[in-house]
Motif scaffolding. Structure first.
Motif, PDB file in Angstrom:
ATOM      1  N   GLU A  62     -12.097   5.146   9.361  1.00  0.00           N
ATOM      2  CA  GLU A  62     -12.011   6.214   9.479  1.00  0.00           C
ATOM      3  C   GLU A  62     -12.291   7.329  10.564  1.00  0.00           C
ATOM      4  OE1 GLU A  62     -13.475   7.499   5.358  1.00  0.00           O
ATOM      5  OE2 GLU A  62     -11.508   6.976   4.309  1.00  0.00           O
TER       6      GLU A  62
ATOM      7  N   MET B 112       0.808  -1.067  -0.023  1.00  0.00           N
ATOM      8  CA  MET B 112       0.111  -0.042   0.048  1.00  0.00           C
ATOM      9  C   MET B 112       0.721   1.451  -0.037  1.00  0.00           C
ATOM     10  SD  MET B 112      -2.780  -0.909  -0.484  1.00  0.00           S
ATOM     11  CE  MET B 112      -3.610   0.696  -0.594  1.00  0.00           C
ATOM     12  N   HIS B 113       2.329   1.210   0.154  1.00  0.00           N
ATOM     13  CA  HIS B 113       3.123   2.346   0.025  1.00  0.00           C
ATOM     14  C   HIS B 113       3.208   2.697  -1.309  1.00  0.00           C
ATOM     15  CE1 HIS B 113       4.404   3.187   4.078  1.00  0.00           C
ATOM     16  NE2 HIS B 113       4.728   1.889   4.347  1.00  0.00           N
TER      17      HIS B 113
ATOM     18  N   LEU C 128       0.817   1.803  -3.622  1.00  0.00           N
ATOM     19  CA  LEU C 128      -0.786   2.058  -4.419  1.00  0.00           C
ATOM     20  C   LEU C 128      -1.449   3.248  -3.595  1.00  0.00           C
ATOM     21  CD1 LEU C 128      -1.580  -1.684  -4.924  1.00  0.00           C
ATOM     22  CD2 LEU C 128      -0.731  -0.202  -6.639  1.00  0.00           C
ATOM     23  N   GLN C 129      -2.550   3.761  -4.267  1.00  0.00           N
ATOM     24  CA  GLN C 129      -3.448   4.600  -3.606  1.00  0.00           C
ATOM     25  C   GLN C 129      -4.645   3.729  -2.894  1.00  0.00           C
ATOM     26  OE1 GLN C 129      -5.299   7.119  -6.354  1.00  0.00           O
ATOM     27  NE2 GLN C 129      -3.295   8.334  -6.700  1.00  0.00           N
ATOM     28  N   ALA C 130      -5.048   4.344  -1.648  1.00  0.00           N
ATOM     29  CA  ALA C 130      -5.929   3.523  -0.674  1.00  0.00           C
ATOM     30  C   ALA C 130      -7.329   3.937  -1.104  1.00  0.00           C
ATOM     31  CB  ALA C 130      -5.582   3.903   0.883  1.00  0.00           C
ATOM     32  N   ASN C 131      -7.680   3.464  -2.371  1.00  0.00           N
ATOM     33  CA  ASN C 131      -9.344   3.886  -2.684  1.00  0.00           C
ATOM     34  C   ASN C 131      -9.905   2.278  -2.433  1.00  0.00           C
ATOM     35  OD1 ASN C 131      -8.921   2.355  -4.833  1.00  0.00           O
ATOM     36  ND2 ASN C 131      -8.202   4.069  -6.250  1.00  0.00           N
TER      37      ASN C 131
ATOM     38  N   LYS D 171     -14.823   1.029   5.922  1.00  0.00           N
ATOM     39  CA  LYS D 171     -13.917   1.966   5.655  1.00  0.00           C
ATOM     40  C   LYS D 171     -14.305   3.021   6.353  1.00  0.00           C
ATOM     41  CE  LYS D 171     -11.970   5.063   1.871  1.00  0.00           C
ATOM     42  NZ  LYS D 171     -12.885   6.228   1.905  1.00  0.00           N
TER      43      LYS D 171
ATOM     44  N   VAL E 248      -8.807  -0.654  -5.014  1.00  0.00           N
ATOM     45  CA  VAL E 248      -7.427  -1.110  -4.647  1.00  0.00           C
ATOM     46  C   VAL E 248      -7.445  -1.946  -3.380  1.00  0.00           C
ATOM     47  CG1 VAL E 248      -5.102  -0.369  -4.024  1.00  0.00           C
ATOM     48  CG2 VAL E 248      -6.358   0.743  -5.987  1.00  0.00           C
TER      49      VAL E 248
END
Length: 172
Positions: free
Chosen positions: A163, A93-94, A96-99, A159, A102
């Motif tokens: 958050e 994940m470093h 890739l983007q965290a959407n 998610k 993904v």
């Protein structure tokens, strides 16, 4: 009180996994396959993806130990594999983007890595006699399908919850 919401979520998922197995029919979908719910581990990976490596590794180690104590005769398989796969996913994940898309795909990769790790350990200590193709067809593919359905339903609420939990943690 709000700081106990995440441990309560993990406790609920831990209990829900075993209840899910109890009520799942033996020949689900007309086949004699092994469906392994990894809902707890999916939530740990989502915690790692959306909040960070440190809380993800802490929860992975604690829950891996609890999983070993409750379900496995040998302490150490999940105690090692939960944090190891969580660490690998945090490294992925470093880059890739965290959407959500993904996170969905990376979480399924994590579940697949966990299943391969458990299969390798079982093969090493002679608990199983499956070959790799039987493992893929009987256990890995059904497990990935079951957990993909779980993620499709619950990835967005998880998610949002994580958050909000991260915001609560920063405010305290």
């Amino acid at each position: 009180m709000k700081k106990f919401l995440l441990p309560l979520l993990f406790l609920f998922l831990f209990i829900f996994e075993s209840l899910f197995i109890q009520f799942l029919p033996g020949n689900f979908l007309g086949h004699n396959r092994i469906f392994v719910p990894r809902f707890l581990f999916c939530a740990v990976l989502l915690l790692t993806i959306f909040i960070g490596r440190k809380p993800g590794m802490i929860y992975a180690a604690i829950l891996g130990l609890v999983f070993d104590i409750v379900y496995i005769e040998i302490i150490g398989i999940y105690l090692f594999l939960f944090p190891f796969v969580t660490y690998l996913i945090s490294k992925i994940m470093h880059v890739l983007q965290a959407n959500l898309i993904v996170a969905f795909l990376v979480t399924l990769i994590g579940v697949g890595l966990l299943e391969f790790g458990v299969f390798a350990m079982d093969l090493l200590i002679h608990v199983t006699n499956l070959d790799i193709l039987s493992f893929l067809n009987l256990r890995l593919y059904p497990t990935l399908m079951l957990n993909a359905v779980f993620l499709l339903i619950f990835i967005y609420p998880l998610k949002r919850f994580m958050e909000k939990y991260a915001i609560l943690g920063r405010d305290e």
